[in-house]
Design a protein around this motif. Sequence first.
Motif, short mmCIF file in Angstrom:
data_model
loop_
_atom_site.label_atom_id
_atom_site.label_comp_id
_atom_site.label_asym_id
_atom_site.label_seq_id
_atom_site.Cartn_x
_atom_site.Cartn_y
_atom_site.Cartn_z
N ASP A 87 0.83 -1.20 0.00
CA ASP A 87 0.00 0.00 0.00
C ASP A 87 0.86 1.25 0.00
O ASP A 87 0.58 2.23 -0.70
CB ASP A 87 -0.92 -0.04 1.23
CG ASP A 87 -1.93 1.09 1.21
OD1 ASP A 87 -2.79 1.11 0.29
OD2 ASP A 87 -1.84 2.01 2.06
N THR A 88 1.94 1.19 0.79
CA THR A 88 2.84 2.35 0.84
C THR A 88 3.50 2.59 -0.51
O THR A 88 3.61 3.73 -0.98
CB THR A 88 3.91 2.14 1.92
OG1 THR A 88 3.28 1.95 3.19
CG2 THR A 88 4.86 3.34 1.98
N MET A 89 3.95 1.51 -1.14
CA MET A 89 4.62 1.64 -2.44
C MET A 89 3.64 2.17 -3.50
O MET A 89 3.99 3.02 -4.34
CB MET A 89 5.17 0.28 -2.87
CG MET A 89 6.31 -0.22 -1.96
SD MET A 89 6.89 -1.87 -2.45
CE MET A 89 7.59 -1.48 -4.04
N ILE A 90 2.40 1.65 -3.45
CA ILE A 90 1.41 2.10 -4.43
C ILE A 90 1.06 3.57 -4.23
O ILE A 90 0.91 4.36 -5.18
CB ILE A 90 0.16 1.21 -4.36
CG1 ILE A 90 0.48 -0.15 -5.01
CG2 ILE A 90 -1.03 1.86 -5.05
CD1 ILE A 90 -0.61 -1.16 -4.85
N ASN A 91 0.93 3.99 -2.95
CA ASN A 91 0.63 5.41 -2.67
C ASN A 91 1.72 6.33 -3.21
O ASN A 91 1.45 7.43 -3.70
CB ASN A 91 0.47 5.63 -1.17
CG ASN A 91 -0.85 5.06 -0.66
OD1 ASN A 91 -1.78 4.85 -1.44
ND2 ASN A 91 -0.93 4.80 0.65
N ALA A 92 2.97 5.89 -3.10
CA ALA A 92 4.08 6.72 -3.57
C ALA A 92 3.97 6.99 -5.08
O ALA A 92 4.32 8.07 -5.57
CB ALA A 92 5.41 6.04 -3.25
N VAL A 93 3.46 5.99 -5.79
CA VAL A 93 3.30 6.16 -7.24
C VAL A 93 2.01 6.91 -7.58
O VAL A 93 1.98 7.84 -8.38
CB VAL A 93 3.31 4.78 -7.94
CG1 VAL A 93 2.98 4.94 -9.43
CG2 VAL A 93 4.68 4.12 -7.78
N PHE A 94 0.92 6.53 -6.94
CA PHE A 94 -0.40 7.06 -7.31
C PHE A 94 -0.58 8.52 -6.88
O PHE A 94 -1.26 9.29 -7.56
CB PHE A 94 -1.50 6.18 -6.66
CG PHE A 94 -2.85 6.46 -7.21
CD1 PHE A 94 -3.25 5.96 -8.44
CD2 PHE A 94 -3.76 7.27 -6.51
CE1 PHE A 94 -4.51 6.21 -8.94
CE2 PHE A 94 -5.01 7.54 -7.02
CZ PHE A 94 -5.39 6.99 -8.24
N ASP A 95 0.04 8.88 -5.77
CA ASP A 95 -0.14 10.25 -5.29
C ASP A 95 0.52 11.32 -6.17
O ASP A 95 0.35 12.51 -5.94
CB ASP A 95 0.41 10.38 -3.86
CG ASP A 95 -0.47 9.64 -2.84
OD1 ASP A 95 -1.59 9.26 -3.23
OD2 ASP A 95 -0.01 9.44 -1.71
N SER A 96 1.29 10.88 -7.17
CA SER A 96 1.89 11.87 -8.08
C SER A 96 0.83 12.61 -8.91
O SER A 96 1.08 13.67 -9.44
CB SER A 96 2.88 11.16 -9.04
OG SER A 96 2.17 10.24 -9.87
N GLY A 97 -0.36 12.03 -9.04
CA GLY A 97 -1.45 12.68 -9.77
C GLY A 97 -1.50 12.35 -11.25
O GLY A 97 -2.36 12.83 -11.96
N TYR A 98 -0.57 11.55 -11.70
CA TYR A 98 -0.54 11.23 -13.13
C TYR A 98 -1.53 10.13 -13.51
O TYR A 98 -1.70 9.86 -14.69
CB TYR A 98 0.86 10.75 -13.52
CG TYR A 98 1.87 11.88 -13.63
CD1 TYR A 98 1.90 12.70 -14.75
CD2 TYR A 98 2.78 12.12 -12.61
CE1 TYR A 98 2.81 13.73 -14.84
CE2 TYR A 98 3.70 13.14 -12.70
CZ TYR A 98 3.71 13.95 -13.82
OH TYR A 98 4.60 14.96 -13.91
N TYR A 99 -2.18 9.53 -12.49
CA TYR A 99 -3.02 8.36 -12.78
C TYR A 99 -4.43 8.58 -12.24
O TYR A 99 -4.63 9.18 -11.18
CB TYR A 99 -2.39 7.09 -12.20
CG TYR A 99 -0.97 6.91 -12.70
CD1 TYR A 99 -0.75 6.49 -14.00
CD2 TYR A 99 0.12 7.26 -11.89
CE1 TYR A 99 0.55 6.39 -14.48
CE2 TYR A 99 1.41 7.14 -12.36
CZ TYR A 99 1.62 6.71 -13.67
OH TYR A 99 2.90 6.63 -14.14
#
Length: 644
Positions: free
Chosen positions: A66-78
Amino acid sequence: MTLSRQLYILILSVSVMMGAGTWLISVDNTRTYLMLQMATQTQNTADSLGLSLVPHMKARDIAVMDTMINAVFDSGYYKSLSLKSMQGEVLIERENTSSIEDVPEWFINGLKLDSPQASSIITTGWTQSGTLNLEAHPGFAYKKLWDTSYAMLWWSLLVIIISFLVSFMALKAILKPLYAVEKQALAICDREFPVVTDIPKTRELKKMVEAMNMMTAKVQSFISMLTERAEKYREQAHYDEMTHLMNRNGFKAVVENCIKDQEHAGSGFVALIRLADFAAYNKKHGHQDGDNLIIEVARLIDSLCDSYHGSTAARIGGIDFAVLLPLADPDTTSAFGHELSCSLEGLSSNHQVEAIGHIGLASFHQNSSFGDILADADTALASAQSQGNNEYNILSSNNDAMGNQAWAALIKNALSHNNVRFIAQPVMDQNSNSIYSELLMRVIDDAGKEIRPGPFAAMAERLALNEKLDQFVIQRATTLLEHATDQNSILGVNISAASVKSSTFSTWLEKHLQTHNKAAARLLFEITEHGVLQSFGEANHFVDIAQANGARIVMEHFGTRLSSFQSLRQLKLDYIKLDGSFVRNIADNSDNRFFLQTVTDIAHGLDIQVIAEHVENVDDFHALQALGINAMQGYYFGEPQPIS
């Protein structure tokens, strides 16, 4: 629409279309690139994140994943992300519900960007443990596309503006010769013949300018040729070759026209001057000195005539001269005879002879004939010869003439008490339709008798009352036009030579026409050819003032002066009115028909309409029609009628 404006519109249209096309292509290319970039980035992120999640997926460490996914998803590109087991169980799921900011809604709706999706299979060893699904969010792409489109739009507009300005300056320089040619063509229509000296370098324009210059020169040459031909013919037919005074035929036509002019003349005096002992002078001094004496006497008589209104000098025989003094009374005639006698006496002293000549003066009226007038003048001349050297004698039958004081009182009383009656004589076109009406004034004396306008105007000029008289008539004409039921009616007003050359009258006229600007457009001013040639500069100024305020100009009695053809090219006349001496009996006079045809051709070439006055019968009417005369006036169309 002008050619330059059409070219500017064409250049602007092409520039706008090219700019718009370039912008659209650039925007579409940017859109395609961004969509490809989103798809590639989404797939790469899905693959790399899937590999990163492999060890944690094996250990089922949801917290770390979950932490790893948040790091990617929170960039706003998705836009969305989901991690599922192979059995379809949702382990982790994310959804980006944020809106696209700083981008207009119409732009988003107009340029759709697809949201690319990517998936990655997570395997632990040889076993597939789960599926990672990722969908890109187009917000950043829309923002990038908007910023790029906006910047490109402004750059495109800037390029279009710069291109148009450069094209404008270039076209202005290229088309400059066309403007010069346009001015040249307008000047030709305005009876001027300028030559364009700034020849362009462009071959086509150069040829056009050179062709226009050649045409201008040819038109000027053609009109000059016609003018010279007409002047030469008139001089041969109506003027004496040695003295350049009118010859017997020309003088006879002028006198007969004066006799029959029921409105402006009809009476006056004729002076006959005969050189004394000329054969003896010729024998003593030689033929050349004899010719010089004739020329000197001719110049003396012609110079003296300038001081007498409407007078005409002529050489009617080898040693005989004659002078027409229309509307002259006995006092004026006596003054002329005395002045000429004194001049001849002075010439006698210079040449050391007893006498140069003698003068006989005889009156005429509307029932006189040319032969009878000369016979009476010859009788008076015989009496003068018996009186002494260089003497004059008057034979007069006019016993009812008024003196200067009586005339002055009559004129002033008529103007102050409005003791006048106006009548109008129409000027008709070839189809007998009225073009305008010439306003004529009848003065009523104390006995209730009407006085014709000719004598009245002549005395007003002699007594320096012309300006007041002309102002009075113009004011009355203006009032008549402003109150006329027919708003298309046009009136012609005669203006004296003294008023034409008066600066105070011109100033008054300009103010009057500006005040009554609507009526001014329905006024024509008739000025005499003699008055124009006396003061050409002032006449030109008068014409400019009248035409600037909408009035039109007629030069009447045209053809009585040798230099009148040159004035046609310099004055901006609307009409010329041919002198009646050329018009009367035109059907039977082939010489005058040829002359009038030439005059008409010249006038039409200068865009001037031609009027023939004193048209009295149907034969003359048809002859003038055949010559192309534009309009006619005379008793053939009826007598002048009262005007209300």
